[in-house]
Structure formats: structure tokens, C-alpha cells
Design an enzyme around this catalytic site. Structure first.
Site, PDB file in Angstrom:
ATOM      1  N   ASP A 115      40.051  18.688  19.286  1.00 25.05           N
ATOM      2  CA  ASP A 115      38.623  18.477  19.480  1.00 25.05           C
ATOM      3  C   ASP A 115      38.187  19.404  20.623  1.00 25.05           C
ATOM      4  O   ASP A 115      38.605  20.568  20.642  1.00 25.05           O
ATOM      5  CB  ASP A 115      38.321  17.006  19.751  1.00 25.05           C
ATOM      6  CG  ASP A 115      36.896  16.622  19.325  1.00 25.05           C
ATOM      7  OD1 ASP A 115      36.530  16.949  18.177  1.00 25.05           O
ATOM      8  OD2 ASP A 115      36.184  16.021  20.117  1.00 25.05           O
ATOM      9  N   ASP A 167      43.552  20.155  15.501  1.00 29.63           N
ATOM     10  CA  ASP A 167      42.986  20.667  16.759  1.00 29.63           C
ATOM     11  C   ASP A 167      42.914  19.541  17.780  1.00 29.63           C
ATOM     12  O   ASP A 167      43.173  18.382  17.466  1.00 29.63           O
ATOM     13  CB  ASP A 167      41.587  21.234  16.512  1.00 29.63           C
ATOM     14  CG  ASP A 167      40.642  20.197  15.921  1.00 29.63           C
ATOM     15  OD1 ASP A 167      40.046  19.436  16.700  1.00 29.63           O
ATOM     16  OD2 ASP A 167      40.524  20.123  14.678  1.00 29.63           O
TER      17      ASP A 167
END
Length: 291
Positions: A211, A209
Site C-alpha cells: 500500500d 505491494d
């Protein structure tokens, strides 16, 4: 010469190691407590491989609840000389996108409350962590990735947060501004303890991802992380299998000094050492404490 034994620490989404043959499970007792799971010991090609699920099978342990000392001690007792950490992480750089593997070479520790050393009062020691990743081991991982056509990014800084919550936006933008590359919750104190145990360490940080700093990625959720982690796990198994098949039979010298990290590190005079602590250090530091 010391026979090379490859250890693999499986992180989120990696609870087993496909391709491991002649498997036996061993629940190694550690004076530091209970490891995350039984060790799965086998071989890939001619290389002895020891696998440990960091969170336990079924992911029963949180990052803060892992007994990092027991894990590293158990791997040391199993003869592991080189340890590859498979770790899910978030990214602070647009080019380090979900699905990419990053071979980090530096760590920043932002954890708190975790036992971060095997040493302490009664037997004080200081090891160098200037270069926490073994360059030769990292190079072998990079070569294996190239051979398997797995895209990697070599180099970067991994900041380790306590968790278990994901970052706040303020934390995320701060870490990005400080120039860190990826973020995770488990490689500290793992890397520190591996160095104290004179095990050569390297991380394959598997991006899941962005973040929460990214303008189109405002929050991290478990469902999206798990989806990417599953894809990453299959690539990681292929990468580790190739690494193991091409691994040397004898332990290679580490330019970062992993295999002799404890030379001159113990400060406490022999007469002042705590016998109980010294006894617990038999696997980790017996090489220098018996001298």
C-alpha cells in the site's frame, strides 16, 4: 449427500486456470444481470471445477463495475459448493511481504454503492457473517500450500475499499493503525453474497505491494502490482490444482454454517413476499423459499 464442486474466482492477473481439463464454456443467464464472463467448467483430477474471471478476460471490469450478484448466482446455478477467491491485495504488515499468500478469515467492508444482498423489500433475510470464511475449506487450502511448498500466512483481516484509486496515505496509515492486515477492492460484497447463496467461501489474498504506508514504498503503481501479480498467478494455479486433486467427492459440513446459512434467515411472511423477487431467488434461496 451433495457432490462437491469447487469454484475458483480469478482476480487481477488470474484470467484463466492452467491445469483445467475437459473444458467447456457456458454463458449462464442470471436474473441478476450479466456475470463477468462465461464460466469455464472442467475438472482437475476427479474434481469438478468452475472458473470465473472476476474482472472478465482482458480485465475489462473495474471493482465497482463488477456484477457481484450475477457472478455468485451463476456459480450457484453451476452447482458450486465451495468457492476460492484469488485476490490481489496490499499489505499493512512488514512481514506480509509482496509475493506472500495470506489466508484471511475476516473482512471489513468500506465499499459504497454496491448491491450487497440478494434480498430486500418484498423478501427480507438476515444471515450471519460472524465467520465469513469456511474453516475446513481454509484448512484444505493451507494443506495444499504445504504440499506444494508454497509459503502462506494463515489468518488476518481484509479491508475492502471501493477504489478504483489506491489508498491515500491518510487512509493507509489509518487502516494500519486499526489493525487490519491487507487491503483489496473486490472481496466485498462477494463474501456476503456467497454466504447468502450458501456457498462456502475462502480467500487467498495474494500480496502485491505495501500500500503506501511503508517508508520505502510511498505509492502504489499498476506496473509494480502487475509484475508481482504475474508471479503470484503461477503459484496460485499450482496451489488450486493441488487443492482440487485432494478435494473430497462430497461436500463437507462447514463449522461456520455456510451450507445452511438461510435456515431461519427469511423474515418476510410467505403471503407478503414479492413474487418477482422470489422468482429471482430461485437458485440462491430456493431451498428455503420452496418449503
Amino acid at each position: 449427500m451433495t457432490a462437491a464442486v469447487l469454484g475458483v474466482m480469478g482476480g487481477s492477473g488470474v484470467y484463466d486456470l492452467p491445469g483445467l481439463e475437459d473444458i467447456r464454456e457456458e454463458a449462464i443467464e442470471s436474473p441478476w444481470g450479466e456475470p463477468s464472463d462465461a464460466l469455464r467448467i472442467g475438472r482437475i483430477g476427479d474434481t469438478k471445477v468452475v472458473f470465473l474471471a472476476r474482472h472478465g478476460r482482458g480485465h475489462r471490469l473495474s471493482p465497482s463495475g463488477i456484477n457481484y450478484r450475477a457472478n455468485i448466482d451463476a456459480l450457484k446455478r453451476a452447482g458450486v459448493t465451495d468457492l476460492v477467491s484469488l485476490s490481489a491485495c496490499g499489505s499493512f504488515r512488514a512481514e506480509l511481504h509482496p509475493g506472500l499468500f495470506v489466508l484471511v478469515d475476516q473482512f471489513v467492508d468500506r465499499t459504497h454503492g454496491r448491491a450487497a444482498s440478494f434480498f430486500g423489500n418484498g423478501c427480507v433475510a438476515h444471515v450471519s457473517l460472524a465467520h465469513p470464511v469456511g474453516p475446513v475449506l481454509q484448512g484444505r487450502i493451507a494443506a495444499a500450500a504445504e504440499a506444494e511448498n508454497i509459503v502462506i500466512h494463515r489468518g488476518g483481516t481484509y479491508v475492502c475499499m471501493e477504489g478504483p484509486q489506491f489508498s491515500s496515505y491518510a487512509e493507509s496509515t489509518t487502516y494500519k493503525a486499526q489493525g487490519y492486515d491487507v487491503i483489496g477492492m473486490t472481496n466485498m460484497p462477494e463474501a456476503k453474497l456467497a454466504r447468502e447463496a450458501e456457498i462456502t467461501y475462502a480467500t487467498i489474498a495474494m500480496v502485491t505491494d505495501f500500500d503506501c504506508w511503508h517508508p520505502t514504498h510511498h505509492a502504489v503503481d499498476v506496473a509494480s502490482v502487475v509484475a508481482v501479480a504475474r508471479t503470484n498467478a503461477s503459484k496460485a494455479a499450482r496451489l488450486v490444482a493441488r487443492l482440487a486433486r485432494d478435494f473430497p467427492k462430497e461436500r463437507e459440513a462447514c463449522p461456520a454454517g455456510s451450507e445452511h446459512a438461510l435456515d431461519g434467515a427469511v423474515m418476510t411472511a410467505p403471503a407478503q413476499r414479492d413474487p418477482a423477487l422470489v422468482a429471482k431467488l430461485d437458485a440462491v434461496a430456493g431451498r428455503v423459499l420452496r418449503d
